[in-house]
Design an enzyme around this catalytic site. Structure first.
Site, PDB file in Angstrom:
ATOM      1  N   ARG A  35      -6.715  29.020  20.305  1.00  0.00           N
ATOM      2  CA  ARG A  35      -6.534  30.466  20.443  1.00  0.00           C
ATOM      3  C   ARG A  35      -6.965  31.222  19.193  1.00  0.00           C
ATOM      4  O   ARG A  35      -7.471  32.332  19.267  1.00  0.00           O
ATOM      5  CB  ARG A  35      -5.060  30.757  20.760  1.00  0.00           C
ATOM      6  CG  ARG A  35      -4.748  32.222  20.950  1.00  0.00           C
ATOM      7  CD  ARG A  35      -3.298  32.425  21.322  1.00  0.00           C
ATOM      8  NE  ARG A  35      -3.002  31.967  22.670  1.00  0.00           N
ATOM      9  CZ  ARG A  35      -1.790  32.040  23.223  1.00  0.00           C
ATOM     10  NH1 ARG A  35      -0.778  32.514  22.531  1.00  0.00           N
ATOM     11  NH2 ARG A  35      -1.591  31.630  24.456  1.00  0.00           N
ATOM     12  N   GLY A 136       2.892   8.188  25.977  1.00  0.00           N
ATOM     13  CA  GLY A 136       3.159   6.862  25.438  1.00  0.00           C
ATOM     14  C   GLY A 136       3.518   6.946  23.969  1.00  0.00           C
ATOM     15  O   GLY A 136       3.676   8.036  23.412  1.00  0.00           O
ATOM     16  N   LYS A 191      12.533  11.903  25.379  1.00  0.00           N
ATOM     17  CA  LYS A 191      12.736  11.126  24.148  1.00  0.00           C
ATOM     18  C   LYS A 191      12.702  12.000  22.897  1.00  0.00           C
ATOM     19  O   LYS A 191      13.250  11.621  21.860  1.00  0.00           O
ATOM     20  CB  LYS A 191      11.711   9.992  24.060  1.00  0.00           C
ATOM     21  CG  LYS A 191      10.249  10.426  24.151  1.00  0.00           C
ATOM     22  CD  LYS A 191       9.644  10.867  22.850  1.00  0.00           C
ATOM     23  CE  LYS A 191       8.292  11.503  23.086  1.00  0.00           C
ATOM     24  NZ  LYS A 191       7.688  12.026  21.846  1.00  0.00           N
ATOM     25  N   ARG A 255       7.382  14.391  14.683  1.00  0.00           N
ATOM     26  CA  ARG A 255       7.810  15.756  14.357  1.00  0.00           C
ATOM     27  C   ARG A 255       9.298  15.962  14.635  1.00  0.00           C
ATOM     28  O   ARG A 255      10.010  16.593  13.853  1.00  0.00           O
ATOM     29  CB  ARG A 255       6.975  16.767  15.146  1.00  0.00           C
ATOM     30  CG  ARG A 255       5.539  16.852  14.687  1.00  0.00           C
ATOM     31  CD  ARG A 255       4.702  17.730  15.580  1.00  0.00           C
ATOM     32  NE  ARG A 255       4.490  17.129  16.896  1.00  0.00           N
ATOM     33  CZ  ARG A 255       3.738  17.664  17.847  1.00  0.00           C
ATOM     34  NH1 ARG A 255       3.145  18.825  17.636  1.00  0.00           N
ATOM     35  NH2 ARG A 255       3.576  17.061  18.994  1.00  0.00           N
ATOM     36  N   ASN A 256       9.770  15.439  15.763  1.00  0.00           N
ATOM     37  CA  ASN A 256      11.173  15.622  16.114  1.00  0.00           C
ATOM     38  C   ASN A 256      12.088  14.826  15.185  1.00  0.00           C
ATOM     39  O   ASN A 256      13.169  15.288  14.815  1.00  0.00           O
ATOM     40  CB  ASN A 256      11.385  15.235  17.578  1.00  0.00           C
ATOM     41  CG  ASN A 256      10.649  16.166  18.517  1.00  0.00           C
ATOM     42  OD1 ASN A 256      11.083  17.282  18.772  1.00  0.00           O
ATOM     43  ND2 ASN A 256       9.501  15.735  19.026  1.00  0.00           N
ATOM     44  N   GLU A 281       9.044  19.910  20.166  1.00  0.00           N
ATOM     45  CA  GLU A 281       9.447  20.192  21.540  1.00  0.00           C
ATOM     46  C   GLU A 281      10.901  19.799  21.819  1.00  0.00           C
ATOM     47  O   GLU A 281      11.544  20.347  22.704  1.00  0.00           O
ATOM     48  CB  GLU A 281       8.525  19.456  22.516  1.00  0.00           C
ATOM     49  CG  GLU A 281       7.099  19.994  22.568  1.00  0.00           C
ATOM     50  CD  GLU A 281       6.977  21.300  23.348  1.00  0.00           C
ATOM     51  OE1 GLU A 281       7.989  21.787  23.881  1.00  0.00           O
ATOM     52  OE2 GLU A 281       5.857  21.842  23.410  1.00  0.00           O
TER      53      GLU A 281
END
EC number: 1.1.1.94
Length: 341
Positions: A35, A136, A191, A255-256, A281
């Site tokens: 974007r 995956g 997850k 990241r999580n 997320e």
């Protein structure tokens, strides 16, 4: 699709860039849409995505672009790596251009106000498109650095699965197929929540027993919820289930996990997400998953516990006390207890 027709990748993040490179390395011209025109120009000139994959050279076969219309018109196979919050708004205005095309979601998230997975949104926007998902144990940087990796493409469209395998399968990247699109995609989304918990546990110095317990009970929760929604429990024993869960809950590259680790170090949720600098997320998924689990009455104590810490003002010690003192349960939901005397 011929070799000369570009494959499209929508999204300028780490995973979209890693997949674009894979496609180009396999000899396919790639248009990677983003974007931000400044980001596209910078990547065109410098052949690098410094914000999301610093130090990884962008393959010469990848063309960063900012023209979405031309990108959609010029490709029959489109990989969608947009944040869950943006996917609908980006693609819905161009629904007619997606008719009959192969759309493969790379995004592991759930739309907040509908509880729809990304492939379900794609199906709603473009009912005549061919829909699949790729999921995956796939850390973007490791893929970009050519670490040996496997993934799953899931679709009821066998030809689409074969097509994705053909364009992505390579020396360091192996693609397996599945017909359980819903289970594969749901595993990838769920997850992320447990990776936050795992990151917190590591930051707090919890032991190996604790980490093993968390991952195993997370798998039980994920599977229990997914089966209640119609997924095949066997999917969660594969790469898109336990495979993805292990890597996301074990790696500081996740990241999580990074968000959870920052929370365990005492940062607020806002500070942890700000430090990350890109979408995690799992934070969004946690909110909608907690509400959905209550609605369908599925027992998910880890989800409820993390939600209580982040959004209900409960302390970690209070939640741990509640979890450990909860009523004893059987270990595996799918083993009959009828053999008890």
């Amino acid at each position: 699709m011929t070799e000369q027709q570009p494959v499209a990748v929508l999204g300028g993040g780490s995973f979209g860039t890693a997949v674009a490179n894979l496609l180009a390395e396999n000899g396919h011209p790639v248009r990677q849409w983003m974007r931000d025109p400044a980001q596209a120009e910078s990547m065109r000139v410098n052949r690098e995505n410094p914000r999301y994959l610093k130090g990884i050279r962008l393959h010469d076969g990848v063309q960063p672009v900012n023209d979405l219309l031309a990108t959609l018109q010029g490709s029959e196979l489109i990989f969608v790596a947009l944040p869950s919050s943006a996917l609908r708004s980006v693609l819905a205005p161009h629904a007619e251009l997606l008719r009959g095309k192969g759309l493969v979601s790379l995004t592991k998230g759930i739309e907040a106000h509908t509880f729809k997975l990304m492939s379900q949104i794609l199906e709603e926007i473009a009912p005549e498109a061919r829909i699949g998902v790729l999921s995956g144990p796939n850390l973007a940087r490791e893929i970009a650095e050519h670490a040996l990796t496997a993934t799953v493409v899931a679709s009821e469209d066998e030809a689409l699965c074969r097509q994705v395998q053909e364009v992505l399968h390579g020396r360091t990247f192996r693609v397996y197929a599945s017909t359980d699109r819903f289970g594969v995609e749901l595993g990838g989304a769920l997850k992320n929540v447990y990776a936050i918990i795992a990151g917190m546990a590591v930051a707090l110095g919890m032991g190996e027993n604790t980490k093993s317990m968390l991952i195993t009970r997370a798998l039980a929760e994920m599977t229990r919820f997914a089966v209640s929604q119609g997924a095949n429990p066997m999917t969660f024993l594969g790469l898109a289930g336990v495979g993805d869960l292990i890597v996301t809950c074990s790696s500081p590259k996740s990241r999580n996990y990074q968000v959870g680790h920052a929370l365990g170090q005492g940062l607020t949720l806002e500070e942890a997400v700000s430090r990350l600098g890109e979408v995690a997320e799992g934070v969004n998924t946690l909110k909608v998953l907690k509400a959905k689990a209550q609605e369908v009455q599925v027992y998910m104590p880890l989800v409820a516990g993390l939600h209580a810490i982040l959004f209900e003002g409960r302390t970690l010690n209070q939640v741990i006390e509640h979890l450990m003192r909860a009523e004893p349960k059987t270990d595996v939901d799918f083993i009959s207890t009828s053999g008890f005397n």
